[in-house]
Write a protein that holds these residues in place. Structure first.
Motif, short mmCIF file in Angstrom:
data_model
loop_
_atom_site.label_atom_id
_atom_site.label_comp_id
_atom_site.label_asym_id
_atom_site.label_seq_id
_atom_site.Cartn_x
_atom_site.Cartn_y
_atom_site.Cartn_z
N LEU A 186 44.93 17.13 19.40
CA LEU A 186 45.42 16.58 20.66
C LEU A 186 46.19 15.28 20.49
CD1 LEU A 186 42.19 17.08 22.83
CD2 LEU A 186 44.21 18.56 22.70
N VAL A 187 46.03 14.63 19.35
CA VAL A 187 46.62 13.30 19.15
C VAL A 187 47.36 13.25 17.83
CG1 VAL A 187 44.96 12.06 20.60
CG2 VAL A 187 44.41 12.51 18.18
N PRO A 188 48.25 12.25 17.66
CA PRO A 188 49.05 12.17 16.43
C PRO A 188 48.18 11.92 15.19
CG PRO A 188 50.00 10.82 18.17
CD PRO A 188 48.66 11.25 18.66
N GLU A 232 44.43 9.69 26.05
CA GLU A 232 44.69 10.16 27.41
C GLU A 232 45.93 11.03 27.47
OE1 GLU A 232 42.53 6.99 30.37
OE2 GLU A 232 44.71 6.84 30.16
N ARG A 233 46.98 10.61 26.80
CA ARG A 233 48.23 11.38 26.84
C ARG A 233 48.09 12.71 26.12
NH1 ARG A 233 53.16 6.95 26.52
NH2 ARG A 233 52.31 5.56 28.12
N GLY A 234 47.36 12.71 25.03
CA GLY A 234 47.21 13.94 24.28
C GLY A 234 46.26 14.94 24.91
N SER A 235 45.21 14.42 25.54
CA SER A 235 44.20 15.31 26.13
C SER A 235 44.53 15.70 27.57
CB SER A 235 42.83 14.62 26.13
OG SER A 235 42.82 13.50 27.01
N GLY A 236 45.40 14.91 28.22
CA GLY A 236 45.69 15.15 29.62
C GLY A 236 44.55 14.74 30.54
N GLN A 237 43.62 13.94 30.03
CA GLN A 237 42.46 13.48 30.79
C GLN A 237 42.36 11.97 30.75
OE1 GLN A 237 39.69 16.21 28.44
NE2 GLN A 237 38.71 16.23 30.44
#
Length: 349
Positions: free
Chosen positions: A95-97, A190-195
Motif C-alpha cells: 500500500l505504501v512506497p 493514509e494516501r496508500g490505504s485510502g483510510q
C-alpha cells in the motif's frame, strides 16, 4: 487487566521482593510519582500498579485523575513507534512506497519540490530513521511557536512546511528528532490505504489485538497527529508490547511482519545521546543479572515520561505512564524504573 494469565515475580524470573523494592523506591523519593506501571513476561502479567495524579491531554488540563486499567492516557511520542509498525504492515500489503523511494514522490501536489534533485535524495527510509538532512528543531518548548512541530501545526499547509525545510546535509548522515518526518509517514499510510490513520490502525493493529478503546488527537485542520496524538490504556499498550516481543504474533496470528520488527530494532543511526535508532524505535543494551552479556532493549519514548520498554530476548514488556510533561529533567524516573526495578531484578534468564 483482563484475558491475561498472571504470574508472581518469582515465577516469572524476577526477584521475589520486586514489588517491595518498587514501593521502597517511591518512599525514598528516588522514584517520583507515576501514573501506571505494568510489566509482562512471556505473555504473563507480572506487575500492574496504578496511581493518581494531575494529568493533561495535549495541554488540556484534566485535573487529578485516578488511573486504572480502563483509563486512556496520552502516549505522546510513543505514537511515533506505533506508526512505524503501521508502515511495516502497510508495506507488506503493497500500500505504501518502498523504503528506497524518494519520499517527495508521495506528494505530487508540490511539483516544484518533486523536481528538486537534492530533495529527491531523501527516501522513505531516511524519513523513518529521522535522517532526512533537513532543518528541524524541536529543542524549544512545545509552547513556543518557533518549535518546528508547533510551527508545522500552525502552518497553512503542513506537508509543504515539512518538505520545504532548508537542506542541512546529506540524508542518512545525522539523526535529527522530527515530528515532521513522522507526519509524512502517516500521510503516506493514509494516501496508500485510502483510510484515515485511526481507521487503518483499528483494522490492522488494534482489532487483531482486541483493542477497542482509543482516541487519536488531531490538529486544528482535522489531521490526526502521527507524531504524538494517540491515547491508549496502559494494558492495551502492554498488549502491543507483548505482541512485538513474541515476534509480531498474537494468539497465533501474525499482526506485524517479523522481518519489519527485526529490521526496526537494528540500529540505522545513532542519536545525539548515543542510543541506536531505527524506524522510529530506540535501541540500546543494559547489563542484566542472569545474562552473560548485556541485554538488548528497545524503547518507545514520549513526552511526560511515557514509555514502552521491551527486552525481546528476555520476553519482557514494560509500560510506564506519567504526567511530567515538558519536565525533561524528571525523565530519569522511567529510565531508573526500567534499569533498577525491571532489568535489575531479573534473577534468571
Amino acid at each position: 487487566m483482563t484475558n491475561w494469565e498472571r504470574a508472581t515475580p518469582e515465577a516469572a524470573g524476577f526477584a521475589a521482593n520486586l514489588e517491595r523494592k518498587l514501593a521502597a523506591g517511591f518512599e525514598s523519593g528516588l522514584l517520583l510519582p507515576i501514573h501506571a506501571l505494568l510489566i509482562g513476561r512471556a505473555g504473563k502479567l507480572v506487575l500492574e500498579q496504578y496511581f493518581d495524579g494531575e494529568d493533561e491531554s495535549w495541554g488540556d488540563q484534566l485535573g487529578r485523575v485516578q488511573f486504572g486499567p480502563e483509563v486512556l492516557h496520552d502516549l505522546r511520542s510513543v505514537t511515533k513507534s506505533v506508526v512505524g509498525l503501521l508502515y511495516g504492515i502497510a508495506l507488506e500489503r503493497g500500500l505504501v512506497p518502498a523504503l528506497d523511494a524518494p519520499v517527495i514522490d508521495g506528494f505530487p501536489e508540490y511539483p516544484d519540490l518533486v523536481a528538486d534533485p537534492e530533495r529527491r535524495k531523501v527516501t522513505v527510509g531516511h524519513t523513518l530513521n529521522m535522517t532526512m538532512g533537513m532543518e528541524w528543531d524541536e529543542s524549544k518548548p512545545y509552547t513556543d511557536p518557533t518549535n518546528s512541530e508547533i510551527a508545522m501545526e500552525m502552518a497553512p499547509d503542513r506537508y509543504r512546511f515539512i518538505l520545504d525545510r532548508p537542506i542541512t546535509g546529506a540524508p542518512g548522515e545525522k539523526w535529527v528528532y522530527s515530528g515532521g518526518a513522522v507526519a509524512l509517514i502517516g500521510a503516506l499510510i493514509e494516501r496508500g490505504s485510502g483510510q484515515k490513520l485511526p481507521d487503518f490502525a483499528r483494522e490492522v493493529l488494534f482489532a487483531p489485538l482486541g483493542i477497542t478503546d482509543f482516541h487519536w488527537m488531531a490538529g486544528s485542520d482535522g489531521v490526526v497527529s502521527p507524531a504524538s496524538g494517540l491515547r491508549l490504556t496502559a494494558p492495551d499498550l502492554l498488549r502491543i508490547g507483548a505482541m512485538l516481543v513474541d515476534g509480531g504474533r498474537h494468539e497465533g496470528q501474525q499482526v506485524v511482519p517479523a522481518s519489519w520488527i527485526e529490521a526496526s530494532w537494528t540500529p540505522a543511526i545513532q542519536t545525539w545521546d548515543g542510543l541506536g535508532y531505527g524506524r522510529l524505535w530506540y535501541i540500546h543494551e543494559a547489563p542484566a543479572p542472569g545474562y552473560d552479556t548485556p541485554l538488548r532493549w528497545v524503547g518507545a519514548f514520549g513526552n511526560g515520561g511515557q514509555r514502552l520498554w521491551l527486552a525481546p530476548e528476555a520476553g519482557i514488556a514494560c509500560v510506564i505512564n506519567a504526567g511530567d510533561y515538558n519536565l525533561f529533567e524528571r525523565w530519569v524516573t522511567p529510565a531508573r524504573i526500567w534499569r533498577e526495578i525491571v532489568v535489575g531484578n531479573l534473577v534468571r534468564a
